[in-house]
Design an enzyme around this catalytic site. Structure first.
Site, PDB file in Angstrom:
ATOM      1  N   SER A  68      -0.466  -2.873  -3.752  1.00 18.28           N
ATOM      2  CA  SER A  68      -1.830  -2.471  -3.403  1.00 18.28           C
ATOM      3  C   SER A  68      -2.855  -3.526  -3.800  1.00 18.28           C
ATOM      4  O   SER A  68      -2.617  -4.358  -4.679  1.00 18.28           O
ATOM      5  CB  SER A  68      -2.183  -1.149  -4.082  1.00 18.28           C
ATOM      6  OG  SER A  68      -1.263  -0.139  -3.717  1.00 18.28           O
TER       7      SER A  68
HETATM    8  N1  SAH Z   1       2.083   0.994  -6.524  1.00 20.71           N
HETATM    9  C1  SAH Z   1       2.818   0.132  -5.658  1.00 20.71           C
HETATM   10  C2  SAH Z   1       2.573   0.518  -4.223  1.00 20.71           C
HETATM   11  C3  SAH Z   1       3.768   0.307  -3.389  1.00 20.71           C
HETATM   12  S1  SAH Z   1       3.592   0.886  -1.733  1.00 20.71           S
HETATM   13  C4  SAH Z   1       2.450  -1.320  -5.889  1.00 20.71           C
HETATM   14  O1  SAH Z   1       1.283  -1.598  -6.152  1.00 20.71           O
HETATM   15  O2  SAH Z   1       3.313  -2.175  -5.775  1.00 20.71           O
HETATM   16  C5  SAH Z   1       4.147   2.561  -1.876  1.00 20.71           C
HETATM   17  C6  SAH Z   1       5.529   2.757  -2.381  1.00 20.71           C
HETATM   18  O3  SAH Z   1       5.850   4.153  -2.269  1.00 20.71           O
HETATM   19  C7  SAH Z   1       6.623   2.026  -1.623  1.00 20.71           C
HETATM   20  O4  SAH Z   1       7.360   1.244  -2.522  1.00 20.71           O
HETATM   21  C8  SAH Z   1       7.465   3.137  -1.018  1.00 20.71           C
HETATM   22  O5  SAH Z   1       8.839   2.820  -0.940  1.00 20.71           O
HETATM   23  C9  SAH Z   1       7.229   4.275  -1.981  1.00 20.71           C
HETATM   24  N2  SAH Z   1       7.465   5.629  -1.463  1.00 20.71           N
HETATM   25  C10 SAH Z   1       7.197   6.123  -0.238  1.00 20.71           C
HETATM   26  N3  SAH Z   1       7.553   7.421  -0.158  1.00 20.71           N
HETATM   27  C11 SAH Z   1       8.053   7.762  -1.374  1.00 20.71           C
HETATM   28  C12 SAH Z   1       8.586   8.959  -1.917  1.00 20.71           C
HETATM   29  N4  SAH Z   1       8.687  10.084  -1.210  1.00 20.71           N
HETATM   30  N5  SAH Z   1       9.001   8.962  -3.209  1.00 20.71           N
HETATM   31  C13 SAH Z   1       8.919   7.825  -3.963  1.00 20.71           C
HETATM   32  N6  SAH Z   1       8.434   6.657  -3.491  1.00 20.71           N
HETATM   33  C14 SAH Z   1       7.998   6.622  -2.219  1.00 20.71           C
END
Ligand code: SAH
Length: 217
Positions: A68
């Site tokens: 993000s």
């Molecule tokens: N906080 C992270 C954001 C990553 S993007 C950062 O700054 O790096 C969002 C993430 O949510 C992705 O890695 C995706 O694989 C995960 N995600 C999506 N659906 C999910 C679920 N149901 N349970 C756990 N993780 C999930």
């Protein structure tokens, strides 16, 4: 702190001022900004992206996912109003950058990621950096992590079509949850949910946002 990281901090502060009418905050908690100064974002992006690690924007981290934007990470963290004795649940570990920021402020952070390779990469970074108050799990975070509930803070870093009820159930009375709500590539709003002492949730929209979707499988 590297000069690029200093520049990133200045850009976050600018964007906070620019969005103050929507968020109701013209500066973020100094503890949150301190964590943004401490955590090396360049350790959380793929090697090929290192040069852009301190840009105030999202970056691809593989598997169609993104780390993000720093401003959004800082804003969501500030909205949680984390205290040193808090237990925080994060859904969507991704790179682990947001997790790392939370771990500098809370007693314990529990994080759930559905893509095993991303979860493994993040855990390796936590070890390397010595962030030892993080418990990470691979799985579908849609239903939270009931073993350690209730939490004073819950953060969802992927967009859900509505506020997941199981997460609301795992939020402590007096606790706060931030979650982007909306359609996968359509309109999304960052929602702040505050559960009062009686356990009743109050919800307010903070800002329009763009997140990858929270998958439910
Ligand atoms: N906080 C992270 C954001 C990553 S993007 C950062 O700054 O790096 C969002 C993430 O949510 C992705 O890695 C995706 O694989 C995960 N995600 C999506 N659906 C999910 C679920 N149901 N349970 C756990 N993780 C999930």
């Amino acid at each position: 702190m590297k000069s690029e990281q200093q520049q990133m901090i200045a850009e976050i502060e600018n964007e906070v001022r620019y969005t103050r009418d929507m968020t109701g905050m013209d500066r973020l908690d100094p503890r949150v900004m301190g964590a943004m100064r401490d955590v090396p974002r360049d350790m959380f992006v793929p090697a090929a992206m290192r040069a852009a690690a301190f840009d105030n924007g999202p970056l691809p981290i593989g598997h169609g996912q993104t780390i993000s934007q720093p401003y959004i990470v800082a804003l969501m963290t500030a909205l949680l109003q984390i205290e040193p004795d808090h237990h925080v649940l994060e859904i969507g570990t991704g790179s682990g950058y947001q997790t790392a920021i939370l771990s500098r402020l809370a007693a314990e952070v529990y994080t759930v990621e559905i893509v095993a390779e991303l979860a493994d990469g993040a855990s390796q970074r936590f070890d390397e950096l010595g962030y030892d108050n993080i418990k990470a799990r691979i799985g579908n975070g849609y239903h939270g992590w009931s073993d350690h509930a209730p939490y004073e803070g819950i953060i969802v870093t992927a967009a859900a079509p509505h506020i997941p009820m199981s997460l609301l159930d795992q939020l402590k009375s007096g606790g706060r949850m931030v979650v982007p709500v909306g359609q996968p590539h359509g309109h999304q709003e960052l929602m702040l949910v505050e559960k009062n002492r009686q356990g009743e949730p109050g919800i307010r929209s903070v800002l329009g946002v763009a997140f990858v979707p929270l998958v439910d499988r």
